[in-house]
Scaffold this active site. Structure first.
Site, PDB file in Angstrom:
ATOM      1  N   ARG A   4     -15.368   0.137  -3.821  1.00  0.00           N
ATOM      2  CA  ARG A   4     -15.759  -1.127  -4.089  1.00  0.00           C
ATOM      3  C   ARG A   4     -17.213  -1.471  -4.363  1.00  0.00           C
ATOM      4  O   ARG A   4     -17.593  -1.874  -5.319  1.00  0.00           O
ATOM      5  CB  ARG A   4     -15.406  -2.243  -2.937  1.00  0.00           C
ATOM      6  CG  ARG A   4     -13.897  -2.395  -2.718  1.00  0.00           C
ATOM      7  CD  ARG A   4     -13.522  -3.421  -1.704  1.00  0.00           C
ATOM      8  NE  ARG A   4     -12.125  -3.619  -1.679  1.00  0.00           N
ATOM      9  CZ  ARG A   4     -11.182  -3.961  -0.602  1.00  0.00           C
ATOM     10  NH1 ARG A   4     -11.731  -3.980   0.500  1.00  0.00           N
ATOM     11  NH2 ARG A   4     -10.018  -4.000  -0.709  1.00  0.00           N
ATOM     12  N   HIS A  35     -14.344  -0.467   9.680  1.00  0.00           N
ATOM     13  CA  HIS A  35     -13.579  -1.277   8.297  1.00  0.00           C
ATOM     14  C   HIS A  35     -13.800  -2.869   8.852  1.00  0.00           C
ATOM     15  O   HIS A  35     -12.497  -3.000   9.295  1.00  0.00           O
ATOM     16  CB  HIS A  35     -12.376  -0.494   8.242  1.00  0.00           C
ATOM     17  CG  HIS A  35     -11.722  -1.222   6.846  1.00  0.00           C
ATOM     18  ND1 HIS A  35     -12.658  -1.178   5.641  1.00  0.00           N
ATOM     19  CD2 HIS A  35     -10.802  -1.626   6.679  1.00  0.00           C
ATOM     20  CE1 HIS A  35     -11.858  -1.828   4.908  1.00  0.00           C
ATOM     21  NE2 HIS A  35     -10.456  -2.116   5.148  1.00  0.00           N
ATOM     22  N   ARG A  48      -9.519  -8.717  10.539  1.00  0.00           N
ATOM     23  CA  ARG A  48      -8.594  -7.552  10.402  1.00  0.00           C
ATOM     24  C   ARG A  48      -8.219  -7.527  12.006  1.00  0.00           C
ATOM     25  O   ARG A  48      -6.996  -6.865  12.010  1.00  0.00           O
ATOM     26  CB  ARG A  48      -9.322  -6.257  10.150  1.00  0.00           C
ATOM     27  CG  ARG A  48      -9.622  -6.242   8.691  1.00  0.00           C
ATOM     28  CD  ARG A  48     -10.239  -4.904   8.184  1.00  0.00           C
ATOM     29  NE  ARG A  48     -10.452  -4.915   6.625  1.00  0.00           N
ATOM     30  CZ  ARG A  48     -11.508  -5.503   6.022  1.00  0.00           C
ATOM     31  NH1 ARG A  48     -12.391  -6.272   6.553  1.00  0.00           N
ATOM     32  NH2 ARG A  48     -11.396  -5.369   4.706  1.00  0.00           N
ATOM     33  N   VAL A  73       0.717  -1.214  -0.003  1.00  0.00           N
ATOM     34  CA  VAL A  73       0.195   0.074   0.176  1.00  0.00           C
ATOM     35  C   VAL A  73       0.796   1.209   0.125  1.00  0.00           C
ATOM     36  O   VAL A  73       0.686   2.189  -0.635  1.00  0.00           O
ATOM     37  CB  VAL A  73      -0.992   0.121   1.264  1.00  0.00           C
ATOM     38  CG1 VAL A  73      -1.844   1.470   1.339  1.00  0.00           C
ATOM     39  CG2 VAL A  73      -2.006  -1.187   1.253  1.00  0.00           C
ATOM     40  N   ASN A 113      -4.416  -1.937   9.464  1.00  0.00           N
ATOM     41  CA  ASN A 113      -5.517  -2.372  10.216  1.00  0.00           C
ATOM     42  C   ASN A 113      -5.300  -3.158  11.633  1.00  0.00           C
ATOM     43  O   ASN A 113      -4.193  -3.149  11.708  1.00  0.00           O
ATOM     44  CB  ASN A 113      -6.100  -3.633   9.315  1.00  0.00           C
ATOM     45  CG  ASN A 113      -6.823  -3.172   8.158  1.00  0.00           C
ATOM     46  OD1 ASN A 113      -7.837  -2.290   8.325  1.00  0.00           O
ATOM     47  ND2 ASN A 113      -6.881  -3.774   7.033  1.00  0.00           N
ATOM     48  N   ASP A 166     -14.117   1.116   0.855  1.00  0.00           N
ATOM     49  CA  ASP A 166     -15.195   0.282   0.766  1.00  0.00           C
ATOM     50  C   ASP A 166     -16.299   0.731  -0.108  1.00  0.00           C
ATOM     51  O   ASP A 166     -16.940   0.043  -0.745  1.00  0.00           O
ATOM     52  CB  ASP A 166     -15.891   0.251   2.169  1.00  0.00           C
ATOM     53  CG  ASP A 166     -14.827  -0.430   3.180  1.00  0.00           C
ATOM     54  OD1 ASP A 166     -14.180  -1.400   2.986  1.00  0.00           O
ATOM     55  OD2 ASP A 166     -14.893  -0.135   4.327  1.00  0.00           O
TER      56      ASP A 166
END
Ligand code: NAI
Length: 310
Positions: free
Chosen positions: A150, A174, A87, A11, A119, A147
């Site tokens: 998506r 999340h 997570r 990331v 996370n 989210d």
């Protein structure tokens, strides 16, 4: 503008390159605990400048002194999920990392805006908020943008329409308890419920909730990073250009939606000062209940960290 990215993994490196390509900062610093990785990746990115046509100075380091006076710090350090992991399984390990990272960055930057990616997201944002002692407006968690992206991409695919025309947002923590808000989802202003039957909507909502796991199951040894990096950089772009975007972000709520003192995903206005406003929209009883339920999961995980944070 100086932007530091902590964690030169999937990331972090993807985000750093995007920040440079979008010319969001004159100086981009990529820091990791592993020697050589941030230096090598940053040099590789820098060498793409003449082709991508950007002039940002981008370099890698293991030394926090190089992060001095950062305006924005993106934290991506920590472990990612493997198949079968939630997570929350990352909780203690990543909390220890995020605590240490926050303490170190605050030695060299007095008033940065921190954007958290590690996370479990809402809890790590809380850890960084507590340790940094920054105002709540300057510590923001990235989850809702991802989210929602998506959810929007699944809707676009289902209806065979442009992603540009899909407005949707996902609130809450999340994790599996996230709350896609169907009521406000529309396609160029047309409510989603006009275009898809309830059964189809339910299946898209379910796929959104499991969107992270879908990718973990393909990759086997890591989690998603292209869409997460793009989502974090969308927030950075809103801050750098003071765009006053309305985005779902994890923030410390102080009474909104009947919740207090917990980091949770809600719609916010985001600009040069970080979070400039928390928007309180009408939710139906089931959505509100789901949001509060999601917040209570975050709260109980945070209370387990009291010793670590003291
Ligand atoms: P990765 O494993 O590719 O990269 C993590 C990097 O952090 C590694 O390079 C590692 O050396 C570094 N690191 C570990 N401890 C450190 C420390 N103390 N100081 C500095 N660097 C340190 O993982 P990836 O895929 O980049 O994910 C990073 C985090 O972001 C994970 O916790 C993952 O679960 C989370 N994530 C969150 C998303 C969200 O929506 N909020 C979406 C995707 C990932």
């Amino acid at each position: 503008m100086k932007i530091t990215v902590i964690g030169a993994g999937h990331v972090g490196a993807t985000a750093a390159h995007r920040i440079a390509e979008m010319q969001l900062a004159k100086e981009v610093v990529l820091l990791d605990i592993v020697e050589g990785i941030p230096q090598g990746k940053a040099l590789d990115m820098y060498e793409s400048g003449p082709i991508g046509l950007f002039d940002s100075k981008i370099y890698g380091t293991n030394d926090y002194q190089d992060t001095a006076d950062s305006d924005i710090i993106l934290i991506t350090a920590g472990m990612a999920r493997k198949p079968g992991m939630s997570r929350e399984d990352l909780l203690l390990k990543n909390a220890t990392i995020v605590k240490e990272v926050t303490d170190r960055i605050m030695q060299y930057s007095s008033n940065p805006i921190i954007i958290m990616v590690s996370n479990p997201l809402d809890i790590m944002t809380y850890v960084s908020y507590v340790r940094s002692k920054l105002p709540k407006e300057r510590v923001i968690g990235m989850a809702g943008v991802l989210d929602s992206a998506r959810f929007r991409s699944f809707i676009a695919e289902e209806l065979n329409v442009s992603m540009k025309d899909i407005n949707a947002f996902v609130l809450g923590g999340h994790g599996d308890s996230m709350v896609p808000v169907v009521k406000y989802t529309n396609i160029a202003g047309i409510p989603l419920t006009e275009l898809l039957c309830q059964e189809k909507i339910d299946s898209l909502v379910d796929r959104t909730r499991k969107g992270g796991a879908e990718i973990v199951n393909y990759l086997k040894d890591g989690s998603a990073y292209y869409a997460p990096a793009a989502s974090a950089v969308e927030m950075i772009d809103a801050i750098v250009h003071d765009r006053k975007r309305i985005l779902p972000c994890s923030t410390l709520v102080t009474g909104q939606y009947g919740m207090d003192n917990v980091f949770i995903g809600v719609p916010v206005k985001i600009g040069k000062n970080g979070i400039e406003e928390v928007l309180e929209i009408n939710l139906d009883t089931a959505e509100l209940e789901a949001l509060r339920q999601s917040a209570s999961i975050v709260e109980s995980n945070c209370s387990n960290l009291a010793d670590l944070l003291s």
